[in-house]
Design an enzyme around this catalytic site. Structure first.
Site, short mmCIF file in Angstrom:
data_model
loop_
_atom_site.label_atom_id
_atom_site.label_comp_id
_atom_site.label_asym_id
_atom_site.label_seq_id
_atom_site.Cartn_x
_atom_site.Cartn_y
_atom_site.Cartn_z
N GLY A 252 6.52 -1.77 -0.53
CA GLY A 252 6.69 -0.81 0.55
C GLY A 252 7.62 0.31 0.14
O GLY A 252 8.33 0.22 -0.86
N GLY B 228 10.33 3.41 1.85
CA GLY B 228 11.04 3.94 3.00
C GLY B 228 11.56 5.34 2.75
O GLY B 228 11.14 6.01 1.79
N GLY C 247 14.15 4.54 -0.31
CA GLY C 247 14.06 3.38 -1.18
C GLY C 247 12.64 2.83 -1.29
O GLY C 247 11.80 3.09 -0.44
N ASP D 50 18.36 -2.75 14.98
CA ASP D 50 16.95 -2.36 14.85
C ASP D 50 16.04 -3.58 14.99
O ASP D 50 15.16 -3.81 14.16
CB ASP D 50 16.73 -1.66 13.50
CG ASP D 50 15.38 -0.92 13.45
OD1 ASP D 50 14.85 -0.56 14.52
OD2 ASP D 50 14.86 -0.72 12.34
#
Length: 221
Positions: free
Chosen positions: A69, A71, A74, A196
């Site tokens: 993945g 972001g 990162g 979050d």
């Protein structure tokens, strides 16, 4: 009881704790359980002496094939230990990009030190870090890596939206909630607020095969 057993046998739900931010201040006033202190690698070659990129089957592969993945600042890769071939998730943070978003190296180091001392079956474990510089197109890039437990089953959100009506049966959901609340209670008891909490940040330890009765109940409700 069969529905509950099915979930537990298929894998735990894991809360990922990256970037809980300034709420870690409270950790300084509370005692943490003692676990092995993280290892900090001083350069990339030391990290890659122990870890290598791996594909979904756990085989050695190219960097791009190992990406899990990406972001804002990162990228997370799947990597395996060269000796025992255990799989890990390794998040690589570009420090310049992170600073532009208000996150500096001290924040990352303080956070990773705290998170490696968290030990709960429903929380992703963090093991070691690495800070280094490498040359990219004639420029030096500073990066910070965090090696953590790999949850290969994907996000809880994706599991939910794959079900008829985007719903689980009540017993199945109750089992999930028990695991999720256990993780949240643990971090709160240690003075940490996540900031979050959402289904995307609860990961599955491994693939979960929903019992037919659970899927049928969700579809007919």
């Amino acid at each position: 009881m069969e529905r509950h057993a099915s979930l537990r046998q298929s894998g735990q739900v894991k809360l990922t704790m990256l970037h809980v931010g300034e709420h870690l201040w409270a950790l300084g006033r509370r005692s943490l359980p003692m676990h092995p202190v993280q290892k900090e690698y001083r350069n990339l070659s030391k990290l890659t002496d122990s870890y290598e990129f791996a594909d979904a089957d756990g085989n050695k592969c190219k960097k791009k094939q190992a990406q899990l993945g990406k972001g804002a600042y990162g990228v997370t890769y799947r990597m395996r230990h060269k000796i025992d071939h255990q799989l890990f998730a390794v998040k690589v943070v570009n420090l310049d990009d992170a600073r532009e978003l208000g996150v500096d190296l001290d924040d990352l180091q303080r956070e990773s030190q705290a998170l490696t001392r968290m030990c709960h079956k429903n929380i992703i474990r963090y093991f070691c870090t690495c800070k280094y510089e490498r040359e990219v197109e004639d420029e030096m890039v500073s990066e910070y890596c965090m090696v953590m437990e790999l949850a290969s089953g994907g996000e809880l959100f994706d599991l939910l939206t794959s079900q008829p009506g985007d719903r689980f049966s009540e017993p199945f959901a109750a089992d999930l909630m028990a695991q999720m609340l256990s993780a949240v209670h643990y971090i709160h008891s240690r003075g940490v607020v996540h900031r979050d909490l959402k289904l995307e940040n609860f990961l599955l330890e491994g693939p979960i095969q929903l019992p037919p009765t659970a899927a049928a109940a969700a579809a007919s409700a």
